[in-house]
Design a protein around this motif. Structure first.
Motif, mmCIF file in Angstrom:
data_model
loop_
_atom_site.group_PDB
_atom_site.id
_atom_site.type_symbol
_atom_site.label_atom_id
_atom_site.label_comp_id
_atom_site.label_asym_id
_atom_site.label_seq_id
_atom_site.Cartn_x
_atom_site.Cartn_y
_atom_site.Cartn_z
ATOM 1 N N GLY A 1 0.810 -1.214 0.000
ATOM 2 C CA GLY A 1 0.000 0.000 0.000
ATOM 3 C C GLY A 1 0.842 1.261 0.000
ATOM 4 N N VAL A 2 1.900 1.269 0.800
ATOM 5 C CA VAL A 2 2.794 2.431 0.840
ATOM 6 C C VAL A 2 3.515 2.601 -0.492
ATOM 7 C CG1 VAL A 2 4.887 3.370 1.897
ATOM 8 C CG2 VAL A 2 3.097 2.384 3.335
ATOM 9 N N PHE A 3 3.984 1.485 -1.057
ATOM 10 C CA PHE A 3 4.710 1.548 -2.333
ATOM 11 C C PHE A 3 3.832 2.152 -3.434
ATOM 12 C CE2 PHE A 3 5.736 -0.391 -6.444
ATOM 13 C CZ PHE A 3 7.054 0.006 -6.585
ATOM 14 N N VAL A 4 2.619 1.640 -3.569
ATOM 15 C CA VAL A 4 1.713 2.150 -4.608
ATOM 16 C C VAL A 4 1.296 3.583 -4.299
ATOM 17 C CG1 VAL A 4 -0.502 1.798 -5.773
ATOM 18 C CG2 VAL A 4 0.888 -0.179 -5.122
ATOM 19 N N GLY A 5 1.066 3.867 -3.008
ATOM 20 C CA GLY A 5 0.679 5.218 -2.623
ATOM 21 C C GLY A 5 1.756 6.248 -2.889
ATOM 22 N N VAL A 6 3.006 5.896 -2.575
ATOM 23 C CA VAL A 6 4.123 6.812 -2.833
ATOM 24 C C VAL A 6 4.305 7.030 -4.327
ATOM 25 C CG1 VAL A 6 6.635 7.040 -2.698
ATOM 26 C CG2 VAL A 6 5.336 6.359 -0.687
ATOM 27 N N THR A 7 4.141 5.965 -5.106
ATOM 28 C CA THR A 7 4.241 6.099 -6.560
ATOM 29 C C THR A 7 3.181 7.078 -7.072
ATOM 30 O OG1 THR A 7 5.063 3.830 -6.765
ATOM 31 C CG2 THR A 7 4.190 4.857 -8.752
ATOM 32 N N GLY A 8 1.965 6.979 -6.536
ATOM 33 C CA GLY A 8 0.923 7.917 -6.908
ATOM 34 C C GLY A 8 1.214 9.327 -6.442
ATOM 35 N N ALA A 9 1.748 9.450 -5.226
ATOM 36 C CA ALA A 9 2.070 10.777 -4.686
ATOM 37 C C ALA A 9 3.158 11.458 -5.503
ATOM 38 C CB ALA A 9 2.507 10.654 -3.226
ATOM 39 N N ARG A 10 4.078 10.691 -6.030
ATOM 40 C CA ARG A 10 5.119 11.282 -6.867
ATOM 41 C C ARG A 10 4.538 11.806 -8.176
ATOM 42 N NH1 ARG A 10 10.163 11.362 -5.742
ATOM 43 N NH2 ARG A 10 10.737 11.485 -7.957
ATOM 44 N N ARG A 11 3.452 11.212 -8.638
ATOM 45 C CA ARG A 11 2.770 11.742 -9.813
ATOM 46 C C ARG A 11 2.188 13.121 -9.522
ATOM 47 N NH1 ARG A 11 3.679 9.158 -14.749
ATOM 48 N NH2 ARG A 11 4.234 7.006 -14.251
ATOM 49 N N VAL A 12 1.801 13.342 -8.259
ATOM 50 C CA VAL A 12 1.296 14.662 -7.867
ATOM 51 C C VAL A 12 2.375 15.713 -8.081
ATOM 52 C CG1 VAL A 12 0.430 16.056 -5.943
ATOM 53 C CG2 VAL A 12 -0.309 13.687 -6.188
ATOM 54 N N ARG A 13 3.623 15.343 -7.812
ATOM 55 C CA ARG A 13 4.732 16.287 -7.922
ATOM 56 C C ARG A 13 5.107 16.583 -9.367
ATOM 57 N NH1 ARG A 13 9.496 14.930 -6.223
ATOM 58 N NH2 ARG A 13 10.041 16.939 -5.341
ATOM 59 N N ALA B 1 2.572 19.233 2.304
ATOM 60 C CA ALA B 1 3.978 19.013 1.956
ATOM 61 C C ALA B 1 4.256 19.167 0.468
ATOM 62 C CB ALA B 1 4.418 17.627 2.419
ATOM 63 N N ILE B 2 3.214 19.006 -0.378
ATOM 64 C CA ILE B 2 3.400 19.144 -1.824
ATOM 65 C C ILE B 2 2.477 20.253 -2.306
ATOM 66 C CG2 ILE B 2 3.499 17.930 -4.034
ATOM 67 C CD1 ILE B 2 3.413 15.312 -2.527
ATOM 68 N N PRO B 3 2.867 21.506 -2.127
ATOM 69 C CA PRO B 3 1.988 22.619 -2.503
ATOM 70 C C PRO B 3 1.800 22.722 -4.004
ATOM 71 C CG PRO B 3 4.153 23.438 -1.917
ATOM 72 C CD PRO B 3 4.167 21.972 -1.607
ATOM 73 N N ALA C 1 8.231 23.390 -1.929
ATOM 74 C CA ALA C 1 7.932 22.609 -0.722
ATOM 75 C C ALA C 1 8.992 22.941 0.331
ATOM 76 C CB ALA C 1 7.926 21.124 -1.040
ATOM 77 N N THR C 2 8.705 23.903 1.183
ATOM 78 C CA THR C 2 9.675 24.371 2.166
ATOM 79 C C THR C 2 9.801 23.379 3.316
ATOM 80 O OG1 THR C 2 7.970 25.596 3.372
ATOM 81 C CG2 THR C 2 9.116 26.759 1.592
ATOM 82 N N LEU C 3 10.847 23.570 4.114
ATOM 83 C CA LEU C 3 11.075 22.707 5.269
ATOM 84 C C LEU C 3 9.913 22.818 6.253
ATOM 85 C CD1 LEU C 3 12.875 20.809 6.904
ATOM 86 C CD2 LEU C 3 14.026 22.824 7.844
ATOM 87 N N GLY C 4 9.411 24.035 6.438
ATOM 88 C CA GLY C 4 8.303 24.234 7.365
ATOM 89 C C GLY C 4 7.070 23.456 6.949
ATOM 90 N N GLN D 1 10.150 9.609 1.223
ATOM 91 C CA GLN D 1 9.986 8.756 0.047
ATOM 92 C C GLN D 1 9.354 9.520 -1.103
ATOM 93 O OE1 GLN D 1 8.524 4.607 0.194
ATOM 94 N NE2 GLN D 1 8.125 5.054 2.340
ATOM 95 N N VAL D 2 8.291 10.249 -0.781
ATOM 96 C CA VAL D 2 7.561 10.978 -1.810
ATOM 97 C C VAL D 2 8.484 11.958 -2.531
ATOM 98 C CG1 VAL D 2 5.685 12.637 -2.202
ATOM 99 C CG2 VAL D 2 5.356 10.720 -0.631
ATOM 100 N N LYS D 3 9.426 12.537 -1.806
ATOM 101 C CA LYS D 3 10.274 13.578 -2.378
ATOM 102 C C LYS D 3 11.570 13.052 -2.990
ATOM 103 C CE LYS D 3 8.495 17.363 0.407
ATOM 104 N NZ LYS D 3 8.824 18.583 1.164
#
Length: 270
Positions: A25-37, A104-106, A111-114, A168-170
């Motif tokens: 679930g995390v692997f597929v979710g992170v892959t999808g989240a990277r598409r957001v970026r 975290a992914i504006p 995407a600042t540290l804050g 992971q996402v970043k």
């Protein structure tokens, strides 16, 4: 872990299944989240954000943490689960992942540290809230309390896990990196659950009657099937979506071929 409480009545295979569910679930979710970026369309960005939250939060976190409850048992007591609290625990998982990714992914700006720290805190609170809300849904002939020391340990690990997820996402820009980090994240998610479960103390009162509630498999089996189907959606979309760099190179080649080389001037091409 309190006396009279059993966590592995179904055997260790349930824990292994929960771990694999979380890691996938995390692997597929992170892959999808990277598409957001990487996507440039606001509409596609929203779709990938929702899918990443559903898969990461719904499967990688909630389902993975609820699966071990199949082995949860209390001696000399009936065990039932409150449906409303279970639904609440699911919403905690989904909303916390979605809000963390949103922060975290504006959409506009870096995407600042804050923003990353804020997203990690939101996600960490959600990761810690899921197992405790699941445990709070338990109805027994008596009462459940939680040991503060174990609670603190679960919350601390949840925040560390949240930081790792956003990292992971970043940074996990290749499949091997995502496989390795997802394997670690899956172990951390299951560890958070068992730290929370270890904090439980039970006090049996035979005079208490367990009214209402449902059995664990009445929830677990249909939602496990739904989770598997949910995993298939982003997998298919990722396989069908063209690689961005390859698409850009192909488009550039097509433009060059359409324009053709310029006419030679004095025997030279400019």
């Amino acid at each position: 872990m309190g006396e009279g409480l059993e966590l592995f009545t179904m055997g260790s295979w349930v824990t292994v299944l929960a771990y694999l569910t979380s890691a996938i679930g995390v692997f597929v979710g992170v892959t999808g989240a990277r598409r957001v970026r990487t996507t440039s369309s606001d509409r596609l960005r929203s779709y990938w954000m929702i899918l990443a939250a559903l898969v990461s939060g719904g499967v990688g976190v909630w389902l993975a943490m609820f699966l071990p409850m199949a082995g949860f048992n209390v001696e000399d007591s009936v065990v039932r689960f409150d449906t409303v609290t279970i639904v609440f625990s699911m919403l905690v998982a989904l909303v916390s992942v979605y809000v963390a990714l949103l922060v975290a992914i504006p959409n506009n700006g870096p995407a600042t540290l804050g923003r990353t720290v804020t997203g990690a805190l939101v996600l960490g609170a959600g990761l810690a809230g899921v197992p405790f809300s699941v445990l709070a849904s338990v109805r027994i002939q008596g009462s459940l309390t939680f040991d503060p020391l174990w609670v603190a340990a679960a919350v601390g690990l949840a925040i560390v896990t949240a930081v790792g997820f956003l990292a992971q996402v970043k940074t996990a820009d290749t499949w091997p990196k995502r496989l390795l980090s997802s394997a670690l994240a899956g172990a951390a998610v299951i560890a958070v659950h068992f730290l929370a479960a270890a904090s439980v103390r039970v006090e049996i009162d035979p005079a208490v009657v367990v009214s209402g509630g449902i059995e664990v498999f009445s929830i677990l089996f249909p939602l496990f099937v739904v989770g598997l189907l949910l995993l298939a959606v982003p997998i298919v979309l990722v396989l069908q979506a063209p690689d961005r760099l390859a698409a850009e190179l192909e488009a550039e080649s097509e433009r060059w071929a359409a324009d053709g080389p310029e006419e030679p001037v004095d025997g030279r091409i400019y």
